[in-house]
Design an enzyme around this catalytic site. Structure first.
Site, PDB file in Angstrom:
ATOM      1  N   ASP A  85       0.182 -19.561  19.857  1.00 27.83           N
ATOM      2  CA  ASP A  85      -1.266 -19.401  20.249  1.00 27.83           C
ATOM      3  C   ASP A  85      -1.809 -20.785  20.373  1.00 27.83           C
ATOM      4  O   ASP A  85      -1.288 -21.774  20.047  1.00 27.83           O
ATOM      5  CB  ASP A  85      -1.790 -19.348  18.408  1.00 27.83           C
ATOM      6  N   TYR A  95      -7.192 -27.736  21.614  1.00 24.05           N
ATOM      7  CA  TYR A  95      -6.142 -28.207  20.916  1.00 24.05           C
ATOM      8  C   TYR A  95      -5.491 -29.506  21.867  1.00 24.05           C
ATOM      9  O   TYR A  95      -4.964 -30.253  21.030  1.00 24.05           O
ATOM     10  CB  TYR A  95      -5.057 -27.433  20.665  1.00 24.05           C
ATOM     11  N   LYS A 154      -7.949 -19.883  24.354  1.00 22.46           N
ATOM     12  CA  LYS A 154      -9.181 -19.756  24.055  1.00 22.46           C
ATOM     13  C   LYS A 154     -10.125 -20.482  24.930  1.00 22.46           C
ATOM     14  O   LYS A 154      -9.891 -21.597  25.213  1.00 22.46           O
ATOM     15  CB  LYS A 154      -9.284 -20.080  22.689  1.00 22.46           C
ATOM     16  N   HIS A 183     -13.465 -18.754  21.643  1.00 23.65           N
ATOM     17  CA  HIS A 183     -13.069 -19.516  20.333  1.00 23.65           C
ATOM     18  C   HIS A 183     -13.702 -19.526  19.311  1.00 23.65           C
ATOM     19  O   HIS A 183     -13.413 -19.282  17.998  1.00 23.65           O
ATOM     20  CB  HIS A 183     -12.633 -20.872  20.792  1.00 23.65           C
ATOM     21  N   GLN A 215      -9.525 -13.290  15.992  1.00 17.52           N
ATOM     22  CA  GLN A 215      -8.904 -14.275  15.300  1.00 17.52           C
ATOM     23  C   GLN A 215      -9.791 -14.745  14.369  1.00 17.52           C
ATOM     24  O   GLN A 215     -10.692 -15.603  14.836  1.00 17.52           O
ATOM     25  CB  GLN A 215      -8.236 -15.214  16.418  1.00 17.52           C
ATOM     26  N   SER A 232      -4.961 -20.256   9.649  1.00 20.83           N
ATOM     27  CA  SER A 232      -5.114 -21.171   8.342  1.00 20.83           C
ATOM     28  C   SER A 232      -4.555 -20.251   7.315  1.00 20.83           C
ATOM     29  O   SER A 232      -5.055 -20.446   6.225  1.00 20.83           O
ATOM     30  CB  SER A 232      -6.566 -21.651   8.408  1.00 20.83           C
ATOM     31  N   LEU A 286      -1.803 -20.429   5.580  1.00 16.17           N
ATOM     32  CA  LEU A 286      -1.127 -21.255   4.633  1.00 16.17           C
ATOM     33  C   LEU A 286      -2.265 -22.278   4.110  1.00 16.17           C
ATOM     34  O   LEU A 286      -1.522 -22.971   3.300  1.00 16.17           O
ATOM     35  CB  LEU A 286       0.114 -22.036   5.564  1.00 16.17           C
ATOM     36  N   PRO A 342      -2.935 -27.233   5.322  1.00 18.78           N
ATOM     37  CA  PRO A 342      -3.086 -28.523   4.525  1.00 18.78           C
ATOM     38  C   PRO A 342      -3.142 -29.714   5.384  1.00 18.78           C
ATOM     39  O   PRO A 342      -3.461 -30.801   4.845  1.00 18.78           O
ATOM     40  CB  PRO A 342      -1.765 -28.444   3.916  1.00 18.78           C
TER      41      PRO A 342
END
Ligand SMILES: NC(=O)c1ccc[n+]([C@@H]2O[C@H](COP(=O)([O-])OP(=O)(O)OC[C@H]3O[C@@H](n4cnc5c(N)ncnc54)[C@H](OP(=O)(O)O)[C@@H]3O)[C@@H](O)[C@H]2O)c1
Length: 316
Positions: free
Chosen positions: A44, A49, A78, A111, A184, A211, A213, A216
């Site tokens: 992804d 980014y 995206k 996005h 997404q 996200s 997880l 963090p």
């Protein structure tokens, strides 16, 4: 090997992929190489980014080493929302393809639904700090993205962070040529999105969870925020299966037929996150995880709540 979610185009999207947001350029190349060696086939990516060049180097190396062929991989990127103008949509896609060193993307997503003023600034604001939006909307961008499919640069289109009204607008767009294949969105046991997932699946649109997880490493994390990875009840379920909390958080989506893209730049974690096809959460455990919902969102640009295409004013 990972299993797949079948898209409305009949293409198979690996249900587990590698996330790359916040993966710094000097670490992401190794991360992607480790992931491909471990069996990941879905990566992804996103223009914003600012690491697509390094992701592309890793992909190229693995293709040259004959570990994978291009067609074995499933690469998502995206369109950032300052590029909703006709000319800019195409330029943005070509830039992403050039950086990733690819001829085509498997899926190209919008996005974020709100368009922003074009220019160098990716989050343009006026002197008073007000967001500057574009007159082009996601519907305008969609029309040009459809041309990218016709030109062979993109196999399928999708959206990200869209609510069901916004998806409905695309589905009802006069002359629509290609439907979104995935939405997404942020999703995890504190934000379970039952209604949105049910809606998307009923329209033949897969859902991809980000996200998952609890992100963090997000820059705005505060110590008082809830932590999915540290949640004692999630740890308890993990211990029962001799698995880690991260593996439970990933498996949770797979059992809902939701595609999942955990991010890591740590080789051991990249491997750990892929070891999720050898255990099953019971129906009761799935119900327990769903019961943790508190509609808690990590990615909320609160200063955009008054903008016309802000997605989170709707119930779902
Ligand atoms: N469409 C959108 O608007 C949007 C928004 C957010 C995210 N995304 C996509 O979704 C991906 C995933 O979301 P995310 O990056 O926000 O966060 P995430 O995957 O929920 O969490 C990533 C964090 O968890 C850590 N981690 C990974 N595996 C772990 C494990 N097994 N045990 C303990 N910690 C672990 C990572 O650390 P290390 O890296 O240091 O190992 C990193 O700090 C993104 O990278 C991006 O590709 C999309």
């Amino acid at each position: 090997m990972a299993t797949f979610a079948e898209l409305s185009t009949k293409a198979k999207m690996p249900i587990l992929g590698l996330g790359t947001w916040k993966s710094s350029p000097n670490k992401v190349k190794e991360a992607v190489k480790v992931a491909i060696d471990a069996g990941y086939r879905h990566i992804d990516c996103a223009y914003i980014y600012q690491n697509e060049n390094e992701v592309g180097e890793a992909i190229q190396e693995k293709i040259q080493e004959k570990v994978v062929k291009r067609e074995d991989l499933f690469i998502v990127s995206k369109l950032w929302c300052t590029f909703f103008e006709r000319k800019l949509v195409k330029e943005a896609c070509r830039k992403t393809l050039k950086d990733l060193k690819l001829d085509y993307l498997d899926v190209y997503l919008i996005h974020w639904p709100q368009g922003f003023q074009a220019g160098k600034d990716l989050f343009p604001k006026d002197d008073k700090g007000n967001n500057l939006i574009s007159k082009e909307t996601f519907l305008d961008a969609w029309e040009v993205m459809e041309e990218l499919v016709d030109e062979g640069l993109v196999k399928a289109l999708g959206v990200s962070n869209f609510n069901h009204f916004q998806i409905e607008k695309i589905l009802n767009k006069p002359g629509l040529k290609y439907k979104p294949v995935t939405n997404q969105v942020e999703c995890h046991p504190y934000l379970t999105l039952e209604k949105l997932i049910q809606y998307c699946h009923s329209k033949g649109i897969t859902v991809t969870a980000y996200s998952l997880l609890g992100s963090p490493d997000r820059p705005w994390a505060k110590p008082e925020n809830p932590s999915l990875l540290e949640d004692p009840k999630i740890k308890e379920i993990a211990a029962r299966h001799k698995k880690s909390p991260a593996q439970v958080l990933i498996r949770f989506h797979i059992q809902r037929n939701v595609v999942v893209i955990p991010k890591s730049v740590t080789p051991e974690r990249i491997l750990e996150n892929f070891q999720v096809f050898d255990f099953k959460l019971s129906d009761e455990e799935m119900a327990t995880l769903l019961s943790f919902n508190r509609n808690w969102r990590i990615c909320v640009p609160a200063d955009q709540a008054n903008l016309p295409d802000y997605p989170y004013n709707a119930d779902y």
